[in-house]
Design a protein around this motif. Sequence first.
Motif, PDB file in Angstrom:
ATOM      1  N   ASN A   2      60.639  32.008  23.451  1.00 46.97           N
ATOM      2  CA  ASN A   2      60.456  33.258  22.719  1.00 46.97           C
ATOM      3  C   ASN A   2      60.298  34.429  23.678  1.00 46.97           C
ATOM      4  OD1 ASN A   2      60.382  31.992  20.133  1.00 46.97           O
ATOM      5  ND2 ASN A   2      58.273  31.345  20.554  1.00 46.97           N
ATOM      6  N   ILE A   3      60.783  35.615  23.277  1.00 48.82           N
ATOM      7  CA  ILE A   3      60.670  36.811  24.123  1.00 48.82           C
ATOM      8  C   ILE A   3      59.214  37.076  24.491  1.00 48.82           C
ATOM      9  CG2 ILE A   3      60.952  39.328  24.159  1.00 48.82           C
ATOM     10  CD1 ILE A   3      63.497  38.966  22.507  1.00 48.82           C
ATOM     11  N   GLU A   4      58.310  36.917  23.519  1.00 51.02           N
ATOM     12  CA  GLU A   4      56.892  37.192  23.755  1.00 51.02           C
ATOM     13  C   GLU A   4      56.329  36.347  24.890  1.00 51.02           C
ATOM     14  OE1 GLU A   4      52.641  37.323  21.303  1.00 51.02           O
ATOM     15  OE2 GLU A   4      54.474  36.643  20.314  1.00 51.02           O
ATOM     16  N   ASP A   5      56.828  35.096  25.035  1.00 51.60           N
ATOM     17  CA  ASP A   5      56.361  34.243  26.135  1.00 51.60           C
ATOM     18  C   ASP A   5      56.643  34.898  27.477  1.00 51.60           C
ATOM     19  OD1 ASP A   5      55.619  32.234  24.326  1.00 51.60           O
ATOM     20  OD2 ASP A   5      57.627  31.370  24.343  1.00 51.60           O
ATOM     21  N   GLY A   6      57.824  35.521  27.592  1.00 49.86           N
ATOM     22  CA  GLY A   6      58.164  36.192  28.843  1.00 49.86           C
ATOM     23  C   GLY A   6      57.223  37.343  29.149  1.00 49.86           C
ATOM     24  N   VAL A   7      56.858  38.095  28.111  1.00 50.33           N
ATOM     25  CA  VAL A   7      55.940  39.234  28.296  1.00 50.33           C
ATOM     26  C   VAL A   7      54.565  38.738  28.753  1.00 50.33           C
ATOM     27  CG1 VAL A   7      54.815  41.188  27.183  1.00 50.33           C
ATOM     28  CG2 VAL A   7      57.162  40.577  26.540  1.00 50.33           C
ATOM     29  N   VAL A   8      53.997  37.817  27.975  1.00 48.73           N
ATOM     30  CA  VAL A   8      52.633  37.349  28.229  1.00 48.73           C
ATOM     31  C   VAL A   8      52.530  36.652  29.581  1.00 48.73           C
ATOM     32  CG1 VAL A   8      50.847  35.741  27.448  1.00 48.73           C
ATOM     33  CG2 VAL A   8      52.066  37.172  25.781  1.00 48.73           C
ATOM     34  N   GLN A   9      53.461  35.747  29.859  1.00 46.13           N
ATOM     35  CA  GLN A   9      53.358  34.963  31.090  1.00 46.13           C
ATOM     36  C   GLN A   9      53.635  35.800  32.339  1.00 46.13           C
ATOM     37  OE1 GLN A   9      51.875  32.386  30.938  1.00 46.13           O
ATOM     38  NE2 GLN A   9      52.242  31.423  28.956  1.00 46.13           N
ATOM     39  N   THR A  10      54.468  36.809  32.228  1.00 44.25           N
ATOM     40  CA  THR A  10      54.694  37.686  33.387  1.00 44.25           C
ATOM     41  C   THR A  10      53.419  38.438  33.747  1.00 44.25           C
ATOM     42  OG1 THR A  10      57.034  37.938  32.845  1.00 44.25           O
ATOM     43  CG2 THR A  10      56.068  39.604  34.288  1.00 44.25           C
ATOM     44  N   HIS A  11      52.686  38.904  32.747  1.00 37.48           N
ATOM     45  CA  HIS A  11      51.398  39.555  33.023  1.00 37.48           C
ATOM     46  C   HIS A  11      50.458  38.597  33.742  1.00 37.48           C
ATOM     47  CE1 HIS A  11      51.498  43.578  31.198  1.00 37.48           C
ATOM     48  NE2 HIS A  11      52.358  43.068  30.310  1.00 37.48           N
ATOM     49  N   HIS A  12      50.401  37.326  33.297  1.00 39.61           N
ATOM     50  CA  HIS A  12      49.551  36.341  33.977  1.00 39.61           C
ATOM     51  C   HIS A  12      49.997  36.140  35.419  1.00 39.61           C
ATOM     52  CE1 HIS A  12      47.058  35.165  30.639  1.00 39.61           C
ATOM     53  NE2 HIS A  12      48.089  34.791  29.885  1.00 39.61           N
ATOM     54  N   LEU A  13      51.307  36.021  35.619  1.00 41.72           N
ATOM     55  CA  LEU A  13      51.831  35.762  36.962  1.00 41.72           C
ATOM     56  C   LEU A  13      51.568  36.926  37.912  1.00 41.72           C
ATOM     57  CD1 LEU A  13      55.215  34.105  35.924  1.00 41.72           C
ATOM     58  CD2 LEU A  13      53.395  32.989  37.242  1.00 41.72           C
TER      59      LEU A  13
END
Length: 347
Positions: free
Chosen positions: A233-244
Amino acid sequence: MTSIEDAPQVDLAPAEALTLAEIAELAGVSVATVSKVVNGRSEVGSETRALVEGLIRERGLRRQRRRIKPAGLVEVVFHELAGEYPIEIIKGVKDVAGYHGMNVIVSELSGQHVPGQRWIKDVLGRRPAGVITVFSGPTEEQRVLLATRDMPLVVLDPAGDPGRGVPSVGATNWSGGLEATRHLLELGHRRIAMITGPEFAFSGRARLDGYRAALDAAGLPADPALIRPGSFNIEDGVVQTHHLMDLADPPTAIFTANDGMAIGVYRAAHELGLRIPDDLSVVGFDDMAPWKWVNPPLTTVRQPLAEMGAAATEMLVKLASGEQLPQRRVELGTELMVRGSTAVPRD
């Protein structure tokens, strides 16, 4: 009721499939009861149903003649109709089905990866020439019902084990993950993160294994902190990039297991004031047409979805015609499409 072991023996050649009458004799039930199981009727006890279905799985069902000619339909079942992914597959299915004078019907499972009982009843009622399931797959009981109605099944991009002997079509996901990560390594990146697909998905796990293999070949241990879970999902990319990017030693590149999550990385980078590829390189997987037009155009691994749809349909047509398949597992090659979202890391 009679068990399989206690059932009376019938003089049959070992390789020959059973007729309804022979199944009934082995199971110690009536032909009408076997017919109800074959046709998906509910008024049969669970033990009797299991016994009859077990015999059909082991020996197969031999029909004397087809009473109802199946419609010239290919049924394509998606877990979800969203984005470019199903559109590309349908293009390939329609090309081959049209060539053979067949029509295509599309159904959806509302995000589920295993069809419900309503679905199998509807399919049995429509009587297509065969069924292609995409990123999903029927239960064993549903596969038996399709087989007993002479409806061949092909699984495209299997989400899990397609089932013993079930034909399937996929892509070289491991090689794609390897090539994407190797591209980033060749540019000089050493802190390479990956946002994975769902754990149950064979394709996502293979892409992750390819990522790990490329790092291992380069003598770099895979850092668990750089591997983040996703669900395509697109949202996974948003959330996980912030974590990374919150890590003390953040990545200089991110490889995502599909294009949607890569676009999520773009969104997060914009929110964090990072420039792609100057501050962060990004590689996706799928090569969906719209992402060629983002700024910068996305470097990604092309998955030949239309060709996969065409290959699955060719297999289905052969099976519906009574032909044998030369191979039951087909994998089509992926290709890295280098565009503007990857560059040499900044010092």
